[in-house]
Design an enzyme around this catalytic site. Structure first.
Site, mmCIF file in Angstrom:
data_model
loop_
_atom_site.group_PDB
_atom_site.id
_atom_site.type_symbol
_atom_site.label_atom_id
_atom_site.label_comp_id
_atom_site.label_asym_id
_atom_site.label_seq_id
_atom_site.Cartn_x
_atom_site.Cartn_y
_atom_site.Cartn_z
ATOM 1 N N CYS A 50 44.562 45.409 37.882
ATOM 2 C CA CYS A 50 44.108 46.290 36.319
ATOM 3 C C CYS A 50 43.112 47.539 36.873
ATOM 4 O O CYS A 50 43.052 48.561 36.167
ATOM 5 C CB CYS A 50 43.686 45.647 35.008
ATOM 6 S SG CYS A 50 42.056 44.857 35.490
ATOM 7 N N ASN A 51 42.379 47.302 37.818
ATOM 8 C CA ASN A 51 41.699 48.663 38.242
ATOM 9 C C ASN A 51 41.653 48.793 39.643
ATOM 10 O O ASN A 51 40.727 49.412 40.285
ATOM 11 C CB ASN A 51 39.929 48.067 37.845
ATOM 12 C CG ASN A 51 39.721 46.753 38.379
ATOM 13 O OD1 ASN A 51 39.895 46.318 39.572
ATOM 14 N ND2 ASN A 51 38.950 45.915 37.465
ATOM 15 N N GLU A 114 33.895 38.412 40.027
ATOM 16 C CA GLU A 114 34.945 37.829 39.285
ATOM 17 C C GLU A 114 36.004 37.143 40.380
ATOM 18 O O GLU A 114 36.149 37.380 41.260
ATOM 19 C CB GLU A 114 35.546 38.758 38.352
ATOM 20 C CG GLU A 114 36.049 39.981 39.091
ATOM 21 C CD GLU A 114 37.621 39.860 39.646
ATOM 22 O OE1 GLU A 114 38.283 38.794 39.076
ATOM 23 O OE2 GLU A 114 38.093 40.659 40.167
ATOM 24 N N GLY A 115 36.439 35.822 40.029
ATOM 25 C CA GLY A 115 37.301 35.118 40.712
ATOM 26 C C GLY A 115 38.681 35.577 40.720
ATOM 27 O O GLY A 115 39.393 35.187 41.653
ATOM 28 N N GLN A 116 39.276 36.194 39.916
ATOM 29 C CA GLN A 116 40.568 36.670 39.849
ATOM 30 C C GLN A 116 41.034 37.446 41.100
ATOM 31 O O GLN A 116 42.167 37.263 41.357
ATOM 32 C CB GLN A 116 40.848 37.655 38.599
ATOM 33 C CG GLN A 116 40.773 36.681 37.251
ATOM 34 C CD GLN A 116 41.404 37.532 36.097
ATOM 35 O OE1 GLN A 116 42.456 37.710 35.880
ATOM 36 N NE2 GLN A 116 40.281 38.057 35.348
ATOM 37 N N GLN A 120 44.254 37.615 43.469
ATOM 38 C CA GLN A 120 45.391 38.519 43.567
ATOM 39 C C GLN A 120 45.530 39.020 45.042
ATOM 40 O O GLN A 120 46.598 39.632 45.546
ATOM 41 C CB GLN A 120 44.642 39.682 42.821
ATOM 42 C CG GLN A 120 44.728 39.771 41.456
ATOM 43 C CD GLN A 120 43.704 40.295 40.579
ATOM 44 O OE1 GLN A 120 42.741 40.761 41.091
ATOM 45 N NE2 GLN A 120 43.897 40.664 39.059
ATOM 46 N N ALA A 190 50.188 36.556 28.924
ATOM 47 C CA ALA A 190 50.148 35.233 29.418
ATOM 48 C C ALA A 190 49.766 35.143 30.690
ATOM 49 O O ALA A 190 49.995 33.889 31.339
ATOM 50 C CB ALA A 190 51.124 34.383 29.022
ATOM 51 N N MET A 193 44.760 37.266 33.386
ATOM 52 C CA MET A 193 43.634 37.731 32.513
ATOM 53 C C MET A 193 43.476 37.403 31.307
ATOM 54 O O MET A 193 42.704 36.999 30.582
ATOM 55 C CB MET A 193 43.687 39.428 32.568
ATOM 56 C CG MET A 193 42.579 39.897 31.644
ATOM 57 S SD MET A 193 40.863 39.785 32.385
ATOM 58 C CE MET A 193 41.000 40.901 33.855
ATOM 59 N N ALA A 194 44.864 36.970 30.540
ATOM 60 C CA ALA A 194 45.138 36.405 29.318
ATOM 61 C C ALA A 194 44.511 35.189 29.395
ATOM 62 O O ALA A 194 44.136 34.472 28.553
ATOM 63 C CB ALA A 194 46.383 36.575 28.948
#
Length: 430
Positions: A50-51, A114-116, A120, A190, A193-194
Protein backbone atom coordinates in the site's frame (compact mmCIF):
# COMPACT_ATOMS: atom_id res chain seq x y z
CA UNK A 1 25.13 -9.45 -13.77
CA UNK A 2 24.03 -7.12 -10.95
CA UNK A 3 20.80 -6.44 -9.07
CA UNK A 4 18.98 -3.18 -9.75
CA UNK A 5 16.09 -1.70 -7.76
CA UNK A 6 13.88 1.06 -9.15
CA UNK A 7 11.04 2.10 -6.89
CA UNK A 8 8.75 4.67 -5.37
CA UNK A 9 7.47 4.70 -1.80
CA UNK A 10 5.96 6.76 1.01
CA UNK A 11 9.47 8.00 1.75
CA UNK A 12 9.82 9.71 -1.61
CA UNK A 13 6.36 10.48 -2.97
CA UNK A 14 2.97 11.87 -1.92
CA UNK A 15 0.00 9.51 -1.72
CA UNK A 16 -1.44 10.85 -4.99
CA UNK A 17 1.63 9.65 -6.91
CA UNK A 18 1.70 6.30 -5.12
CA UNK A 19 -1.93 5.80 -6.11
CA UNK A 20 -1.07 6.42 -9.74
CA UNK A 21 1.34 3.46 -9.85
CA UNK A 22 -0.57 1.12 -7.51
CA UNK A 23 -1.08 -2.38 -8.89
CA UNK A 24 -4.44 -4.10 -9.08
CA UNK A 25 -4.93 -7.87 -8.62
CA UNK A 26 -3.47 -8.69 -12.04
CA UNK A 27 -1.05 -5.78 -12.21
CA UNK A 28 2.00 -7.39 -10.62
CA UNK A 29 2.35 -10.31 -13.09
CA UNK A 30 1.95 -7.94 -16.05
CA UNK A 31 4.57 -5.54 -14.72
CA UNK A 32 7.01 -8.39 -14.07
CA UNK A 33 6.56 -9.66 -17.63
CA UNK A 34 7.12 -6.13 -18.95
CA UNK A 35 10.33 -5.89 -16.93
CA UNK A 36 11.84 -9.18 -18.15
CA UNK A 37 10.98 -8.15 -21.70
CA UNK A 38 13.48 -5.28 -21.35
CA UNK A 39 16.73 -5.71 -23.27
CA UNK A 40 19.16 -5.79 -20.34
CA UNK A 41 17.07 -7.76 -17.81
CA UNK A 42 17.42 -11.49 -17.12
CA UNK A 43 15.45 -11.88 -13.86
CA UNK A 44 12.73 -9.80 -12.22
CA UNK A 45 10.02 -9.51 -9.59
CA UNK A 46 8.20 -6.69 -7.77
CA UNK A 47 7.33 -5.81 -4.19
CA UNK A 48 3.93 -4.13 -4.22
CA UNK A 49 2.32 -2.81 -1.02
CA UNK A 50 0.00 0.00 0.00
CA UNK A 51 2.94 2.35 0.33
CA UNK A 52 5.62 1.12 -2.08
CA UNK A 53 6.19 -0.30 -5.54
CA UNK A 54 9.67 -1.64 -6.22
CA UNK A 55 11.05 -3.45 -9.25
CA UNK A 56 13.91 -5.87 -8.56
CA UNK A 57 15.86 -6.98 -11.62
CA UNK A 58 19.07 -8.81 -12.44
CA UNK A 59 20.65 -6.75 -15.22
CA UNK A 60 23.74 -6.73 -17.39
CA UNK A 61 23.95 -2.95 -17.77
CA UNK A 62 23.18 -0.14 -15.34
CA UNK A 63 22.28 2.90 -17.44
CA UNK A 64 20.16 1.22 -20.06
CA UNK A 65 18.30 -0.77 -17.39
CA UNK A 66 17.54 2.28 -15.24
CA UNK A 67 16.06 4.06 -18.22
CA UNK A 68 13.90 1.07 -19.21
CA UNK A 69 12.53 0.37 -15.74
CA UNK A 70 11.92 4.04 -14.96
CA UNK A 71 10.01 4.37 -18.21
CA UNK A 72 7.74 1.46 -17.21
CA UNK A 73 6.79 3.26 -13.99
CA UNK A 74 6.30 6.59 -15.75
CA UNK A 75 4.02 4.96 -18.33
CA UNK A 76 2.07 3.19 -15.60
CA UNK A 77 1.54 6.41 -13.65
CA UNK A 78 0.19 8.25 -16.66
CA UNK A 79 2.16 11.28 -15.52
CA UNK A 80 4.86 13.28 -17.24
CA UNK A 81 8.44 12.15 -16.84
CA UNK A 82 9.25 15.42 -15.07
CA UNK A 83 6.48 14.78 -12.53
CA UNK A 84 7.40 11.21 -11.56
CA UNK A 85 11.17 10.88 -11.98
CA UNK A 86 12.13 13.10 -9.00
CA UNK A 87 10.21 10.70 -6.74
CA UNK A 88 11.85 7.49 -7.98
CA UNK A 89 14.86 5.97 -6.26
CA UNK A 90 17.51 3.63 -7.61
CA UNK A 91 19.72 1.11 -5.79
CA UNK A 92 22.34 -0.90 -7.62
CA UNK A 93 24.50 -3.89 -6.80
CA UNK A 94 25.68 -3.64 -3.15
CA UNK A 95 23.16 -0.84 -2.53
CA UNK A 96 20.32 -3.03 -3.81
CA UNK A 97 21.26 -5.79 -1.37
CA UNK A 98 21.35 -3.35 1.56
CA UNK A 99 18.01 -1.83 0.57
CA UNK A 100 16.17 -5.15 0.31
CA UNK A 101 17.54 -6.33 3.68
CA UNK A 102 16.35 -3.08 5.29
CA UNK A 103 12.93 -3.47 3.67
CA UNK A 104 12.54 -7.06 4.89
CA UNK A 105 13.64 -6.05 8.40
CA UNK A 106 10.95 -3.37 8.51
CA UNK A 107 13.36 -0.44 8.71
CA UNK A 108 11.97 1.19 5.56
CA UNK A 109 8.29 0.75 6.42
CA UNK A 110 5.88 3.55 7.22
CA UNK A 111 5.34 1.82 10.58
CA UNK A 112 8.91 0.87 11.46
CA UNK A 113 9.20 -2.83 12.22
CA UNK A 114 5.73 -3.83 11.00
CA UNK A 115 5.57 -7.51 10.18
CA UNK A 116 3.48 -7.47 7.01
CA UNK A 117 6.40 -6.48 4.81
CA UNK A 118 8.02 -9.85 5.47
CA UNK A 119 4.99 -11.60 3.96
CA UNK A 120 4.97 -9.13 1.08
CA UNK A 121 8.65 -9.86 0.41
CA UNK A 122 7.88 -13.57 0.45
CA UNK A 123 5.01 -12.96 -1.96
CA UNK A 124 7.36 -11.15 -4.37
CA UNK A 125 9.66 -14.17 -4.38
CA UNK A 126 6.73 -16.56 -4.86
CA UNK A 127 5.38 -14.46 -7.73
CA UNK A 128 8.72 -14.47 -9.55
CA UNK A 129 9.14 -18.21 -9.03
CA UNK A 130 5.62 -18.89 -10.27
CA UNK A 131 6.14 -16.74 -13.38
CA UNK A 132 9.60 -18.23 -13.99
CA UNK A 133 11.21 -14.77 -13.85
CA UNK A 134 13.26 -15.34 -10.69
CA UNK A 135 16.50 -17.20 -11.29
CA UNK A 136 19.59 -17.98 -9.17
CA UNK A 137 20.51 -14.35 -8.49
CA UNK A 138 17.20 -13.03 -7.15
CA UNK A 139 16.26 -16.33 -5.55
CA UNK A 140 19.37 -16.33 -3.34
CA UNK A 141 19.00 -12.61 -2.58
CA UNK A 142 15.33 -12.83 -1.55
CA UNK A 143 15.81 -16.02 0.45
CA UNK A 144 18.57 -14.29 2.42
CA UNK A 145 16.44 -11.15 2.86
CA UNK A 146 13.67 -13.27 4.38
CA UNK A 147 16.17 -14.80 6.81
CA UNK A 148 17.40 -11.32 7.75
CA UNK A 149 13.84 -10.18 8.38
CA UNK A 150 13.12 -13.19 10.58
CA UNK A 151 16.36 -12.78 12.49
CA UNK A 152 15.66 -9.08 13.12
CA UNK A 153 12.30 -9.92 14.67
CA UNK A 154 13.58 -12.94 16.60
CA UNK A 155 16.48 -11.09 18.23
CA UNK A 156 14.81 -7.73 18.87
CA UNK A 157 11.39 -6.28 19.72
CA UNK A 158 11.31 -4.17 16.56
CA UNK A 159 7.83 -5.43 15.66
CA UNK A 160 6.49 -4.03 18.94
CA UNK A 161 8.66 -0.93 19.13
CA UNK A 162 6.61 1.12 16.68
CA UNK A 163 2.84 1.30 16.08
CA UNK A 164 1.14 -0.55 13.27
CA UNK A 165 -0.78 1.43 10.71
CA UNK A 166 -4.04 0.40 12.33
CA UNK A 167 -2.92 1.32 15.85
CA UNK A 168 -1.51 4.63 14.64
CA UNK A 169 -4.76 5.44 12.84
CA UNK A 170 -6.81 4.66 15.94
CA UNK A 171 -4.49 6.82 18.02
CA UNK A 172 -4.90 9.70 15.59
CA UNK A 173 -8.68 9.33 15.57
CA UNK A 174 -8.82 9.43 19.37
CA UNK A 175 -10.72 6.15 19.61
CA UNK A 176 -7.84 4.11 21.05
CA UNK A 177 -7.65 6.20 24.23
CA UNK A 178 -10.95 4.89 25.59
CA UNK A 179 -10.86 1.51 23.87
CA UNK A 180 -13.58 0.23 21.57
CA UNK A 181 -15.91 -1.32 24.13
CA UNK A 182 -19.47 -0.88 22.94
CA UNK A 183 -18.36 0.29 19.49
CA UNK A 184 -19.53 -1.23 16.21
CA UNK A 185 -16.71 -1.71 13.72
CA UNK A 186 -16.89 -2.38 9.99
CA UNK A 187 -13.77 -3.78 8.28
CA UNK A 188 -13.86 -3.55 4.49
CA UNK A 189 -11.54 -6.09 2.86
CA UNK A 190 -10.19 -9.50 3.91
CA UNK A 191 -6.49 -9.36 3.09
CA UNK A 192 -3.45 -9.07 5.37
CA UNK A 193 -4.15 -5.47 6.39
CA UNK A 194 -7.81 -6.27 7.03
CA UNK A 195 -6.74 -9.20 9.19
CA UNK A 196 -4.49 -6.90 11.21
CA UNK A 197 -7.33 -4.38 11.56
CA UNK A 198 -9.79 -7.04 12.71
CA UNK A 199 -7.32 -8.43 15.25
CA UNK A 200 -6.60 -4.95 16.60
CA UNK A 201 -10.21 -3.86 17.07
CA UNK A 202 -11.08 -7.23 18.62
CA UNK A 203 -8.23 -6.84 21.10
CA UNK A 204 -9.49 -3.36 21.98
CA UNK A 205 -12.90 -4.76 22.85
CA UNK A 206 -15.15 -3.84 19.93
CA UNK A 207 -18.62 -5.19 20.70
CA UNK A 208 -19.68 -5.90 17.11
CA UNK A 209 -17.29 -6.49 14.21
CA UNK A 210 -18.43 -6.91 10.62
CA UNK A 211 -16.14 -7.98 7.77
CA UNK A 212 -17.28 -6.98 4.27
CA UNK A 213 -15.47 -8.35 1.23
CA UNK A 214 -16.06 -9.08 -2.45
CA UNK A 215 -15.19 -12.73 -1.86
CA UNK A 216 -17.63 -13.93 0.78
CA UNK A 217 -15.53 -17.03 1.43
CA UNK A 218 -12.52 -14.95 2.51
CA UNK A 219 -14.76 -12.71 4.62
CA UNK A 220 -16.20 -15.81 6.31
CA UNK A 221 -12.74 -17.13 7.21
CA UNK A 222 -11.59 -13.83 8.71
CA UNK A 223 -14.84 -13.25 10.58
CA UNK A 224 -14.82 -16.76 12.05
CA UNK A 225 -11.34 -16.23 13.49
CA UNK A 226 -12.48 -13.23 15.54
CA UNK A 227 -16.12 -14.11 16.25
CA UNK A 228 -17.25 -11.40 13.82
CA UNK A 229 -20.00 -11.30 11.19
CA UNK A 230 -19.30 -11.46 7.47
CA UNK A 231 -21.18 -9.77 4.63
CA UNK A 232 -20.62 -9.21 0.94
CA UNK A 233 -19.76 -5.81 -0.52
CA UNK A 234 -23.33 -5.50 -1.75
CA UNK A 235 -24.32 -5.06 1.91
CA UNK A 236 -21.68 -2.41 2.54
CA UNK A 237 -24.04 0.55 2.52
CA UNK A 238 -26.41 -1.00 5.06
CA UNK A 239 -23.58 -1.84 7.45
CA UNK A 240 -21.99 1.58 7.02
CA UNK A 241 -24.99 3.28 8.57
CA UNK A 242 -24.65 1.28 11.80
CA UNK A 243 -20.87 1.54 12.27
CA UNK A 244 -18.99 3.80 14.68
CA UNK A 245 -15.64 2.95 13.07
CA UNK A 246 -14.86 1.84 9.51
CA UNK A 247 -11.46 0.49 8.47
CA UNK A 248 -11.16 0.06 4.70
CA UNK A 249 -8.26 -1.69 2.98
CA UNK A 250 -9.48 -3.56 -0.09
CA UNK A 251 -6.75 -2.92 -2.64
CA UNK A 252 -9.43 -2.31 -5.29
CA UNK A 253 -8.86 0.18 -8.09
CA UNK A 254 -11.92 2.35 -7.35
CA UNK A 255 -13.55 4.16 -4.46
CA UNK A 256 -15.56 1.82 -2.22
CA UNK A 257 -17.08 4.40 0.11
CA UNK A 258 -18.33 7.54 -1.64
CA UNK A 259 -19.47 10.83 -0.18
CA UNK A 260 -23.04 10.16 -1.31
CA UNK A 261 -23.02 6.73 0.32
CA UNK A 262 -22.02 8.18 3.68
CA UNK A 263 -24.55 11.00 3.36
CA UNK A 264 -27.38 8.54 2.60
CA UNK A 265 -26.58 6.21 5.47
CA UNK A 266 -25.96 8.90 8.08
CA UNK A 267 -28.41 11.72 7.38
CA UNK A 268 -28.46 12.70 11.07
CA UNK A 269 -24.71 13.42 11.13
CA UNK A 270 -23.94 10.80 13.78
CA UNK A 271 -20.16 10.65 14.41
CA UNK A 272 -18.17 8.06 12.48
CA UNK A 273 -14.45 7.54 12.02
CA UNK A 274 -13.31 6.30 8.59
CA UNK A 275 -9.79 4.88 8.41
CA UNK A 276 -8.57 4.43 4.85
CA UNK A 277 -5.47 2.23 4.61
CA UNK A 278 -5.88 1.37 0.92
CA UNK A 279 -3.84 2.45 -2.07
CA UNK A 280 -5.47 3.65 -4.28
CA UNK A 281 -7.74 5.03 -1.57
CA UNK A 282 -11.06 3.34 -0.79
CA UNK A 283 -12.76 6.38 0.73
CA UNK A 284 -13.71 9.52 -1.16
CA UNK A 285 -11.80 12.39 0.53
CA UNK A 286 -14.94 14.54 0.08
CA UNK A 287 -16.58 12.67 2.99
CA UNK A 288 -14.87 15.16 5.32
CA UNK A 289 -17.36 17.77 4.08
CA UNK A 290 -20.12 15.90 5.91
CA UNK A 291 -20.93 16.60 9.56
CA UNK A 292 -19.65 14.09 12.12
CA UNK A 293 -17.17 12.41 9.74
CA UNK A 294 -13.50 11.97 10.69
CA UNK A 295 -11.22 10.58 7.96
CA UNK A 296 -7.74 9.22 8.64
CA UNK A 297 -5.67 8.17 5.61
CA UNK A 298 -2.13 7.22 4.72
CA UNK A 299 -1.09 10.82 4.08
CA UNK A 300 -2.04 11.83 7.63
CA UNK A 301 -0.38 8.77 9.15
CA UNK A 302 2.97 9.29 7.43
CA UNK A 303 4.02 12.21 9.62
CA UNK A 304 2.87 10.52 12.82
CA UNK A 305 4.72 7.31 12.08
CA UNK A 306 7.93 9.02 11.02
CA UNK A 307 7.86 10.99 14.27
CA UNK A 308 7.75 7.80 16.37
CA UNK A 309 11.12 6.58 17.63
CA UNK A 310 11.78 2.88 18.10
CA UNK A 311 15.09 3.84 19.72
CA UNK A 312 17.29 1.01 20.81
CA UNK A 313 15.41 -1.62 18.83
CA UNK A 314 15.90 0.24 15.55
CA UNK A 315 19.60 0.65 16.32
CA UNK A 316 19.95 -3.05 17.05
CA UNK A 317 18.15 -4.02 13.84
CA UNK A 318 20.39 -1.68 11.87
CA UNK A 319 23.39 -3.46 13.38
CA UNK A 320 21.98 -6.86 12.39
CA UNK A 321 21.21 -5.69 8.86
CA UNK A 322 24.71 -4.20 8.47
CA UNK A 323 26.24 -7.46 9.65
CA UNK A 324 24.12 -9.51 7.28
CA UNK A 325 24.84 -7.23 4.31
CA UNK A 326 28.59 -7.50 4.90
CA UNK A 327 28.42 -11.29 5.18
CA UNK A 328 26.27 -11.61 2.05
CA UNK A 329 28.51 -9.37 -0.04
CA UNK A 330 31.65 -11.18 1.15
CA UNK A 331 30.14 -14.55 0.20
CA UNK A 332 29.05 -13.17 -3.16
CA UNK A 333 32.51 -11.77 -3.90
CA UNK A 334 34.13 -15.08 -3.01
CA UNK A 335 31.63 -16.88 -5.22
CA UNK A 336 32.56 -14.54 -8.07
CA UNK A 337 36.17 -15.80 -8.11
CA UNK A 338 35.28 -19.48 -7.67
CA UNK A 339 34.77 -20.15 -11.40
CA UNK A 340 38.25 -18.75 -12.13
CA UNK A 341 39.85 -20.84 -9.38
CA UNK A 342 38.06 -24.00 -10.55
CA UNK A 343 39.04 -23.33 -14.17
CA UNK A 344 42.68 -22.83 -13.11
CA UNK A 345 42.80 -26.11 -11.20
CA UNK A 346 41.04 -27.91 -14.06
CA UNK A 347 43.67 -26.56 -16.46
CA UNK A 348 46.46 -27.69 -14.13
CA UNK A 349 44.96 -31.17 -13.89
CA UNK A 350 44.80 -31.33 -17.67
CA UNK A 351 48.46 -30.30 -17.99
CA UNK A 352 49.53 -32.97 -15.47
CA UNK A 353 47.54 -35.68 -17.26
CA UNK A 354 48.94 -34.67 -20.67
CA UNK A 355 52.54 -34.69 -19.41
CA UNK A 356 52.05 -38.08 -17.78
CA UNK A 357 50.73 -39.47 -21.05
CA UNK A 358 53.86 -38.13 -22.80
CA UNK A 359 56.12 -39.68 -20.14
CA UNK A 360 54.44 -43.07 -20.42
CA UNK A 361 54.74 -42.90 -24.18
CA UNK A 362 58.48 -42.22 -23.97
CA UNK A 363 59.14 -44.71 -21.15
CA UNK A 364 56.78 -47.64 -21.72
CA UNK A 365 58.88 -49.80 -19.39
CA UNK A 366 57.62 -47.92 -16.31
CA UNK A 367 55.61 -50.23 -14.05
CA UNK A 368 52.22 -49.24 -12.59
CA UNK A 369 53.62 -48.49 -9.12
CA UNK A 370 56.24 -46.10 -10.47
CA UNK A 371 53.70 -44.39 -12.71
CA UNK A 372 51.37 -43.86 -9.74
CA UNK A 373 54.21 -42.41 -7.63
CA UNK A 374 55.32 -40.05 -10.39
CA UNK A 375 51.72 -38.93 -11.03
CA UNK A 376 51.17 -38.31 -7.31
CA UNK A 377 54.37 -36.28 -7.06
CA UNK A 378 53.61 -34.13 -10.08
CA UNK A 379 50.10 -33.44 -8.79
CA UNK A 380 51.48 -32.40 -5.40
CA UNK A 381 53.90 -30.00 -7.11
CA UNK A 382 51.06 -28.47 -9.14
CA UNK A 383 48.85 -28.17 -6.07
CA UNK A 384 51.58 -26.44 -4.09
CA UNK A 385 52.30 -24.00 -6.90
CA UNK A 386 48.59 -23.12 -7.19
CA UNK A 387 47.76 -23.09 -3.49
CA UNK A 388 49.09 -19.64 -2.61
CA UNK A 389 47.61 -17.69 -5.56
CA UNK A 390 44.18 -19.34 -5.18
CA UNK A 391 44.07 -18.74 -1.41
CA UNK A 392 45.23 -15.17 -1.90
CA UNK A 393 42.68 -14.37 -4.59
CA UNK A 394 39.89 -15.59 -2.29
CA UNK A 395 41.22 -13.34 0.48
CA UNK A 396 41.39 -10.40 -1.89
CA UNK A 397 37.83 -11.07 -3.01
CA UNK A 398 36.66 -9.51 0.28
CA UNK A 399 38.18 -6.21 -0.79
CA UNK A 400 37.06 -3.77 -3.45
CA UNK A 401 37.85 -4.85 -7.00
CA UNK A 402 37.33 -8.57 -6.49
CA UNK A 403 36.32 -9.05 -10.11
CA UNK A 404 39.58 -7.43 -11.24
CA UNK A 405 41.63 -9.87 -9.13
CA UNK A 406 39.83 -12.80 -10.69
CA UNK A 407 40.37 -11.33 -14.14
CA UNK A 408 44.07 -10.82 -13.38
CA UNK A 409 44.42 -14.45 -12.33
CA UNK A 410 42.74 -15.60 -15.52
CA UNK A 411 45.02 -13.35 -17.56
CA UNK A 412 48.23 -14.47 -15.83
CA UNK A 413 47.48 -18.14 -16.43
CA UNK A 414 45.99 -17.58 -19.89
CA UNK A 415 42.72 -19.26 -18.97
CA UNK A 416 40.18 -19.80 -21.72
CA UNK A 417 37.27 -17.36 -21.07
CA UNK A 418 34.81 -20.01 -22.21
CA UNK A 419 36.24 -22.45 -19.67
CA UNK A 420 35.78 -19.90 -16.88
CA UNK A 421 32.23 -19.17 -18.05
CA UNK A 422 31.43 -22.90 -18.08
CA UNK A 423 32.31 -23.04 -14.38
CA UNK A 424 29.52 -20.56 -13.57
CA UNK A 425 26.93 -23.14 -14.56
CA UNK A 426 25.77 -25.60 -11.88
CA UNK A 427 27.22 -28.62 -13.66
CA UNK A 428 30.60 -26.91 -13.85
CA UNK A 429 30.88 -26.41 -10.11
CA UNK A 430 29.94 -29.88 -8.98
Amino acid sequence: MSVLVVGISHNTAPVSLLESVALGPDGAPKLVHDVVACEHVTEATVISTCNRLEIYADVDRFHGSVEELSRLLVDRAGRSTETLLPHLYVHYDDGAVSHLFQVAAGLDSMAVGEGQILGQTREALRLGQELGTVGPSLNVLFQQALRVGKRSRAETDIDRAAPSLVSAALDRSGLAADGLAGRRVLVVGAGAMAGLATATVARLGASDIVVANRSRERADRLALEYAARSVSLSDLEAELGAADLVVSCTGSSGVQISRDMVARTRPDGRPVVLIDLALPHDVDPAVTELPGVTLVGLAELADDLHASDAGREVGEVRRIVGQEVSAYLAARRQASVTPTVVALRTMATGVVEAEMDRLVGRLPELDETTRAEVLHTVRRVADKLLHEPTVRVKELSNEAGAVSYAAALAELFALDPEAVDAMTRPEGLR
